[in-house]
Design a protein around this motif. Structure first.
Motif, PDB file in Angstrom:
ATOM      1  N   ARG A 186     -22.883   6.575 -89.842  1.00 35.23           N
ATOM      2  CA  ARG A 186     -21.690   6.070 -90.074  1.00 35.23           C
ATOM      3  C   ARG A 186     -20.845   5.546 -88.841  1.00 35.23           C
ATOM      4  O   ARG A 186     -19.948   4.637 -88.849  1.00 35.23           O
ATOM      5  CB  ARG A 186     -20.874   6.693 -90.892  1.00 35.23           C
ATOM      6  CG  ARG A 186     -20.087   7.983 -90.405  1.00 35.23           C
ATOM      7  CD  ARG A 186     -19.057   8.598 -91.194  1.00 35.23           C
ATOM      8  NE  ARG A 186     -18.400   9.675 -90.300  1.00 35.23           N
ATOM      9  CZ  ARG A 186     -17.796   9.540 -89.260  1.00 35.23           C
ATOM     10  NH1 ARG A 186     -17.332   8.306 -88.965  1.00 35.23           N
ATOM     11  NH2 ARG A 186     -17.218  10.800 -88.778  1.00 35.23           N
ATOM     12  N   LEU A 187     -21.301   6.046 -87.719  1.00 35.04           N
ATOM     13  CA  LEU A 187     -20.559   5.876 -86.524  1.00 35.04           C
ATOM     14  C   LEU A 187     -21.623   5.526 -85.528  1.00 35.04           C
ATOM     15  O   LEU A 187     -22.577   6.257 -85.414  1.00 35.04           O
ATOM     16  CB  LEU A 187     -19.920   7.087 -85.875  1.00 35.04           C
ATOM     17  CG  LEU A 187     -19.026   7.232 -84.901  1.00 35.04           C
ATOM     18  CD1 LEU A 187     -17.984   6.253 -84.812  1.00 35.04           C
ATOM     19  CD2 LEU A 187     -18.548   8.591 -84.450  1.00 35.04           C
ATOM     20  N   SER A 237     -17.985   2.474 -82.917  1.00 31.08           N
ATOM     21  CA  SER A 237     -17.868   1.463 -83.681  1.00 31.08           C
ATOM     22  C   SER A 237     -18.121   2.193 -85.095  1.00 31.08           C
ATOM     23  O   SER A 237     -19.248   2.829 -85.397  1.00 31.08           O
ATOM     24  CB  SER A 237     -18.719   0.382 -83.637  1.00 31.08           C
ATOM     25  OG  SER A 237     -18.710  -0.550 -84.841  1.00 31.08           O
ATOM     26  N   GLU A 238     -17.303   1.791 -86.253  1.00 33.68           N
ATOM     27  CA  GLU A 238     -17.949   2.435 -87.453  1.00 33.68           C
ATOM     28  C   GLU A 238     -18.175   1.021 -88.588  1.00 33.68           C
ATOM     29  O   GLU A 238     -18.126   1.190 -89.566  1.00 33.68           O
ATOM     30  CB  GLU A 238     -16.645   3.054 -88.210  1.00 33.68           C
ATOM     31  CG  GLU A 238     -16.508   4.305 -87.526  1.00 33.68           C
ATOM     32  CD  GLU A 238     -15.275   5.118 -88.036  1.00 33.68           C
ATOM     33  OE1 GLU A 238     -15.588   6.269 -88.911  1.00 33.68           O
ATOM     34  OE2 GLU A 238     -14.116   4.892 -87.788  1.00 33.68           O
ATOM     35  N   ASP A 239     -18.388  -0.080 -87.695  1.00 33.68           N
ATOM     36  CA  ASP A 239     -18.761  -1.137 -88.568  1.00 33.68           C
ATOM     37  C   ASP A 239     -20.048  -0.972 -89.397  1.00 33.68           C
ATOM     38  O   ASP A 239     -21.056  -0.836 -88.550  1.00 33.68           O
ATOM     39  CB  ASP A 239     -18.837  -2.395 -87.602  1.00 33.68           C
ATOM     40  CG  ASP A 239     -18.952  -3.690 -88.353  1.00 33.68           C
ATOM     41  OD1 ASP A 239     -19.900  -3.770 -89.036  1.00 33.68           O
ATOM     42  OD2 ASP A 239     -18.627  -4.706 -87.839  1.00 33.68           O
ATOM     43  N   VAL A 284     -23.898  -0.641 -87.496  1.00 29.43           N
ATOM     44  CA  VAL A 284     -24.417   0.750 -87.692  1.00 29.43           C
ATOM     45  C   VAL A 284     -25.643   0.482 -88.221  1.00 29.43           C
ATOM     46  O   VAL A 284     -26.818   1.169 -87.809  1.00 29.43           O
ATOM     47  CB  VAL A 284     -23.578   1.875 -88.382  1.00 29.43           C
ATOM     48  CG1 VAL A 284     -24.568   3.039 -88.532  1.00 29.43           C
ATOM     49  CG2 VAL A 284     -22.552   2.045 -87.533  1.00 29.43           C
TER      50      VAL A 284
END
Length: 151
Positions: A103-104, A122-124, A128
Motif C-alpha cells: 500500500r506504500l 506515495s500511497e497512490d 503502488v
C-alpha cells in the motif's frame, strides 16, 4: 519488494571505500540492517530484493554481490539479479523503490555518481500497483543469488 536499478550507490560509504582498498567483506557488514530484517522475517514478513545490473558489473555492484550472502541472505532476504540485457522488454520505473505492505511505496532519488539525494513516499494505489507489477516482472526473469555468476 525492493527494486534496484543503478550501477553505483553511496560512493563515499566507508565500507565500500574500504572494500575498494582491498579489505575483504565481513559478515554481516551492516549489523543494524541484518538485525532489522531478521526480526521482521521471524514474524513472517518476506523481503525480496531484485537488482537490475549492467555486465560486466560496476565496482559498487561487485561489492554488493560480494556482501549479499553474508548480509542480505543471512538476514532473511531473497535476492535475485537480472542482467540488464535480459530486461529489454520490461517496463521498469526510472527510480529505485521499496513497496511496503502492498500500500506504500518509497522511491529513492540519487545523483549521477550514486550519492543519495532524497526519498519520496506515495500511497497512490495506481503507482503502488504499477511498481509491484514491474517488480514481479523483474523477479520472474531474475536469477537467484546462489545461481548468479557475475561477469
Amino acid at each position: 519488494m525492493h527494486l534496484e536499478t543503478r550501477d553505483a550507490y553511496t560512493p563515499d560509504d566507508p565500507l565500500y571505500r574500504s572494500w575498494l582498498a582491498g579489505r575483504p567483506v565481513h559478515e554481516p557488514e551492516l549489523p543494524d540492517w541484518h538485525a532489522l530484517v531478521r526480526a521482521h522475517a521471524a514474524r513472517g514478513i518476506g523481503f525480496r530484493r531484485a537488482r537490475v545490473v549492467s555486465e560486466p558489473l560496476a565496482p559498487f555492484i561487485r561489492y554488493e554481490h560480494e556482501m549479499t550472502s553474508g548480509t542480505n541472505i543471512a538476514a532473511g532476504e531473497d535476492v535475485r539479479w537480472l542482467p540488464r540485457r535480459l530486461a529489454r522488454e520490461l517496463l521498469i520505473p526510472a527510480n529505485d523503490f521499496w513497496v511496503l505492505d502492498s500500500r506504500l511505496i518509497r522511491f529513492g532519488y540519487f545523483a549521477g555518481d550514486g550519492t543519495f539525494l532524497e526519498h519520496e513516499l506515495s500511497e497512490d494505489p495506481g503507482v503502488v500497483s504499477a511498481c509491484a507489477e514491474a517488480f514481479d516482472a523483474v523477479w520472474e526473469r531474475a536469477i537467484p543469488h546462489t545461481d548468479y555468476k557475475p561477469i
